[in-house]
Motif scaffolding. Structure first.
Motif, mmCIF file in Angstrom:
data_model
loop_
_atom_site.group_PDB
_atom_site.id
_atom_site.type_symbol
_atom_site.label_atom_id
_atom_site.label_comp_id
_atom_site.label_asym_id
_atom_site.label_seq_id
_atom_site.Cartn_x
_atom_site.Cartn_y
_atom_site.Cartn_z
ATOM 1 N N PRO A 2 14.306 7.613 -4.176
ATOM 2 C CA PRO A 2 14.071 6.819 -4.382
ATOM 3 C C PRO A 2 16.233 6.000 -4.535
ATOM 4 O O PRO A 2 16.548 6.633 -4.964
ATOM 5 C CB PRO A 2 13.662 5.959 -5.036
ATOM 6 C CG PRO A 2 13.722 7.086 -5.871
ATOM 7 C CD PRO A 2 13.487 8.207 -4.536
ATOM 8 N N ALA A 220 14.410 0.616 -1.751
ATOM 9 C CA ALA A 220 13.448 2.160 -2.602
ATOM 10 C C ALA A 220 13.020 3.018 -1.617
ATOM 11 O O ALA A 220 12.616 4.239 -1.776
ATOM 12 C CB ALA A 220 11.881 1.145 -3.580
ATOM 13 N N GLY A 221 12.382 2.613 -0.100
ATOM 14 C CA GLY A 221 11.781 3.226 1.018
ATOM 15 C C GLY A 221 13.138 4.021 1.594
ATOM 16 O O GLY A 221 13.208 5.116 2.388
ATOM 17 N N ASN A 260 11.717 -4.802 -9.901
ATOM 18 C CA ASN A 260 11.710 -3.332 -9.350
ATOM 19 C C ASN A 260 11.315 -2.688 -9.838
ATOM 20 O O ASN A 260 11.230 -0.572 -10.284
ATOM 21 C CB ASN A 260 13.314 -2.636 -8.631
ATOM 22 C CG ASN A 260 13.892 -3.335 -7.615
ATOM 23 O OD1 ASN A 260 13.582 -3.187 -6.762
ATOM 24 N ND2 ASN A 260 14.778 -4.550 -7.802
#
Length: 261
Positions: A2, A220-221, A260
């Motif tokens: 990430p 994030a991915g 986040n």
């Protein structure tokens, strides 16, 4: 892996700006402030003075404080990009942000010459969206060169000056993004309602559609780091401006972290 949230030299701009600050801070100070705020990433962006630092000492300081480094420069000349690749390797940097400063064909030729070395080193070059290069042209350059070491640094605020809507900038670049610059912005009326000023504002209070940007880019991915910057207007004197900058840096970092979890 990430992506992480970090800070840029642009989050400390008025602190290090020697033309306005009688006691400017240096990179070691900025690293310490980044670490003290709990940010694990610091992007040294548009700060040519980094070329005069001892990279071994700077890297050791970053390692001691638990901060990973990124670099940022301007231009695509092969010799210039080679210098920054050498510096990146010395600082254990895996991403260098740059900006196009020439036309499409010259940029493509220069990048094709420079990027094989970046590929071998495992370093990504991310070209930033900004008003002097149409977003469609930037995407065309990146797609034409078609290197695994080349991508885009997305900052949708920069393209507003070229009358490009931030949402369109995000949509056009999403697939190519390798780095995010996160800063909020807003228009305010000038005195007498004669025109507008486009300037920064605290994160979450302006026109940046962060949720839509993240939904399109999926940092994030995809392991894309998010780097906080400011467009903080001068407040009349150095002390007042620097104090507000410190507030923005801390609160924007807190806001971005809350978005986040």
């Amino acid at each position: 892996m990430p992506g992480v949230i970090g800070l840029s030299t642009y989050a400390f701009f008025w602190r290090w700006h020697a033309e306005t600050n009688p006691r400017p801070i240096d990179l070691h100070d900025m690293l310490d402030r980044t670490a003290d705020l709990g940010a694990p990433l610091f992007q040294i962006c548009d700060y040519p003075l980094v070329e005069g630092y001892d990279p071994a000492r700077l890297r050791a300081h970053a390692d001691r404080r638990g901060v990973t480094l990124e670099l940022g420069t301007r231009g695509t000349a092969p010799d210039h990009l080679a210098r920054y690749l050498s510096l990146a390797r010395a600082l254990d940097v895996t991403l260098v942000r740059s900006m196009l400063t020439t036309d499409r064909d010259d940029a493509v030729a220069a990048l094709r010459e420079a990027l094989p070395a970046y590929e071998r080193a495992g370093v990504t070059l991310a070209l930033e969206t900004y008003e002097k290069v149409p977003t469609a042209t930037l995407v065309e350059v990146v797609s034409t060169v078609d290197s695994p070491a080349l991508g885009i640094c997305l900052d949708p605020a920069n393209c507003v000056a070229a009358l490009e809507h931030p949402t369109e900038t995000v949509t056009k670049t999403a697939a190519w993004v390798r780095n995010l610059h996160v800063k909020d912005f807003a228009f305010t009326r000038r005195d007498g309602w004669v025109g507008f000023t486009l300037a920064g504002c605290p994160l979450g209070e302006g026109l940046l559609d962060y949720a839509a940007m993240v939904a399109a880019v999926r940092p994030a991915g995809r392991g894309i780091n998010q780097v906080i910057e400011h467009w903080l207007p001068w407040q009349g004197d150095s002390a007042t401006t620097c104090a507000l900058e410190d507030t923005w840096t801390a609160t924007n970092l807190e806001t971005l972290r809350s978005w986040n979890p």
